[in-house]
Scaffold this active site. Structure first.
Site, PDB file in Angstrom:
ATOM      1  N   GLY A   1     -39.502  -6.780 -33.347  1.00  8.34           N
ATOM      2  CA  GLY A   1     -38.990  -6.572 -34.691  1.00  8.34           C
ATOM      3  C   GLY A   1     -38.679  -5.095 -34.874  1.00  8.34           C
ATOM      4  O   GLY A   1     -39.515  -4.239 -34.581  1.00  8.34           O
TER       5      GLY A   1
ATOM      6  N   GLU B   1     -38.462  -3.179 -37.422  1.00  6.07           N
ATOM      7  CA  GLU B   1     -39.346  -2.445 -38.322  1.00  6.07           C
ATOM      8  C   GLU B   1     -40.749  -2.306 -37.744  1.00  6.07           C
ATOM      9  O   GLU B   1     -41.451  -1.329 -38.037  1.00  6.07           O
ATOM     10  CB  GLU B   1     -39.384  -3.133 -39.691  1.00  6.07           C
ATOM     11  CG  GLU B   1     -38.025  -3.335 -40.323  1.00  6.07           C
ATOM     12  CD  GLU B   1     -37.303  -4.594 -39.844  1.00  6.07           C
ATOM     13  OE1 GLU B   1     -36.144  -4.790 -40.226  1.00  6.07           O
ATOM     14  OE2 GLU B   1     -37.903  -5.381 -39.065  1.00  6.07           O
TER      15      GLU B   1
ATOM     16  N   TYR C   1     -36.237 -17.365 -32.391  1.00 12.85           N
ATOM     17  CA  TYR C   1     -36.377 -18.645 -33.076  1.00 12.85           C
ATOM     18  C   TYR C   1     -37.074 -18.351 -34.406  1.00 12.85           C
ATOM     19  O   TYR C   1     -38.292 -18.345 -34.509  1.00 12.85           O
ATOM     20  CB  TYR C   1     -37.171 -19.620 -32.201  1.00 12.85           C
ATOM     21  CG  TYR C   1     -36.564 -19.730 -30.829  1.00 12.85           C
ATOM     22  CD1 TYR C   1     -35.510 -20.606 -30.579  1.00 12.85           C
ATOM     23  CD2 TYR C   1     -36.985 -18.896 -29.788  1.00 12.85           C
ATOM     24  CE1 TYR C   1     -34.911 -20.664 -29.325  1.00 12.85           C
ATOM     25  CE2 TYR C   1     -36.388 -18.949 -28.534  1.00 12.85           C
ATOM     26  CZ  TYR C   1     -35.356 -19.837 -28.312  1.00 12.85           C
ATOM     27  OH  TYR C   1     -34.763 -19.884 -27.079  1.00 12.85           O
TER      28      TYR C   1
ATOM     29  N   LYS D   1     -25.654   7.151 -34.562  1.00 16.41           N
ATOM     30  CA  LYS D   1     -26.140   7.099 -33.185  1.00 16.41           C
ATOM     31  C   LYS D   1     -24.956   6.894 -32.244  1.00 16.41           C
ATOM     32  O   LYS D   1     -24.163   5.985 -32.433  1.00 16.41           O
ATOM     33  CB  LYS D   1     -27.150   5.952 -33.039  1.00 16.41           C
ATOM     34  CG  LYS D   1     -28.433   6.151 -33.831  1.00 16.41           C
ATOM     35  CD  LYS D   1     -29.233   4.867 -33.966  1.00 16.41           C
ATOM     36  CE  LYS D   1     -28.659   4.000 -35.067  1.00 16.41           C
ATOM     37  NZ  LYS D   1     -29.519   2.835 -35.395  1.00 16.41           N
TER      38      LYS D   1
ATOM     39  N   ASP E   1     -34.535   2.073 -32.662  1.00 17.70           N
ATOM     40  CA  ASP E   1     -35.747   2.160 -33.483  1.00 17.70           C
ATOM     41  C   ASP E   1     -36.510   3.443 -33.163  1.00 17.70           C
ATOM     42  O   ASP E   1     -37.054   4.091 -34.059  1.00 17.70           O
ATOM     43  CB  ASP E   1     -36.633   0.938 -33.241  1.00 17.70           C
ATOM     44  CG  ASP E   1     -35.901  -0.358 -33.512  1.00 17.70           C
ATOM     45  OD1 ASP E   1     -35.048  -0.385 -34.418  1.00 17.70           O
ATOM     46  OD2 ASP E   1     -36.169  -1.357 -32.808  1.00 17.70           O
TER      47      ASP E   1
END
Length: 313
Positions: free
Chosen positions: A34, A36, A106, A227, A261
């Site tokens: 994920g 975050e 999923y 980026k 990230d």
């Protein structure tokens, strides 16, 4: 160090232990994934206080994720458990050539997709210095989209510094037009926007760095950081000269997942610490480079000493 809230969907990640098609792999290593989650882990390793906002399934994967976040030093007071809907799952194949791994997920109808505006309204935002939002939660469902906008609105009402990473996931959206419209609406409310150059082609209709930055400035965004892959990143602050910050070289790229990230970790941590934007972006380039040397989405995210050593080298 500043207190941050990150909002997203953590998933249980099953990484293939050997190279080959996922359907032929017998053994997997469990981890978390994920966008975050990755940013939360990176910020925490650099000494920042992070609370993670999400909804998890009341199931083994959900409790594994909550425990793993706590073990990483990330606050879980804003996590709720859903008795009906389940935690999302992602698989990832193992690559050795630096190519993007196949990583299907999923998550349709997951617990996180059922988070609501009501839960956002119940959050105490006093003492929060920064809220980081991505384009992933609003893609999960209409209720999660409404919750995302409510969080952004509340951040603006409270004068909390707001950063936004588009993190486009076209497969999650109902159509391209809705994705572009919603993501750009959210971007327009942020203090800093962190798109990738390929995302600019989709969202701003151009791969020209100056033109893309101008597009976001016209939306009302003061600071745009684009980026640009291994080349580094482009900075544009309204009313000031733009500039390019060079990237860092690594000997071998293992896995590109999580590089963006890691970049966000560097920029956000630098801003929280009062560094000039150019120094924050340079830190982002460094952490993004470190991250691509690992098969994990977040295991390579450095603590402060390792980061300093890498940047000095």
């Amino acid at each position: 160090m500043g207190k941050c809230i990150l909002f997203g969907e953590p998933m249980a990640l099953l990484i293939a232990d050997e190279v080959g098609p996922l359907e032929q792999v017998e053994h997997f290593t469990r981890a978390m994934s994920g966008a975050e989650v990755n940013v939360s882990i990176g910020l925490t390793r650099l000494g920042h206080s992070v609370e993670y906002l999400t909804r998890l399934g009341d199931d083994p994967f959900g409790h594994y994720i909550a425990n793993a976040l706590q073990d990483a030093g990330i606050g879980t007071s804003l996590i709720s458990f859903d008795p009906v809907y389940r935690t999302g799952i992602q698989l990832k194949n193992r690559v050795t050539d630096g190519s993007d791994p196949y990583a299907p997920y999923y998550r349709k109808g997951s617990a996180a997709s059922h988070i609501s505006k009501k839960e956002i309204d119940e959050i105490d935002l006093d003492g929060v210095d920064l809220i980081h939002v991505t384009g992933i939660p609003p893609a999960l469902s209409q209720t999660a989209r409404e919750a995302t906008f409510r969080l952004v609105e509340r951040a603006k009402e409270k004068g909390i510094f707001l950063t936004f990473d588009p993190n486009l996931r076209p497969a999650l959206w109902e159509d391209l037009e809705t994705m572009i419209s919603v993501v750009n609406q959210l971007a327009s409310m942020a203090d800093v926007v962190l798109p990738g150059i390929a995302e600019c082609e989709t969202l701003a209709g151009t791969a020209d760095l100056e033109e893309a930055a101008d597009f976001y400035h016209r939306l009302g965004v003061r600071t745009v950081v684009i980026k640009d892959g291994s080349k580094g990143a482009f900075i544009s602050m309204e009313g000031e000269p733009s500039c390019h910050v060079e990237g860092f070289h690594v000997e071998k790229v293992v896995d590109t997942v999580g590089a963006g990230d890691g970049f966000a970790v560097g920029v956000l941590s630098g801003l929280l610490e009062g560094l000039p934007l150019k120094d924050s972006v340079r830190r982002g380039n460094a952490i993004g480079a470190i991250q691509v040397t690992s098969i994990s989405d977040n295991a390579a995210l450095p603590e402060r000493d390792a980061l300093q050593a890498f940047m000095m080298k």
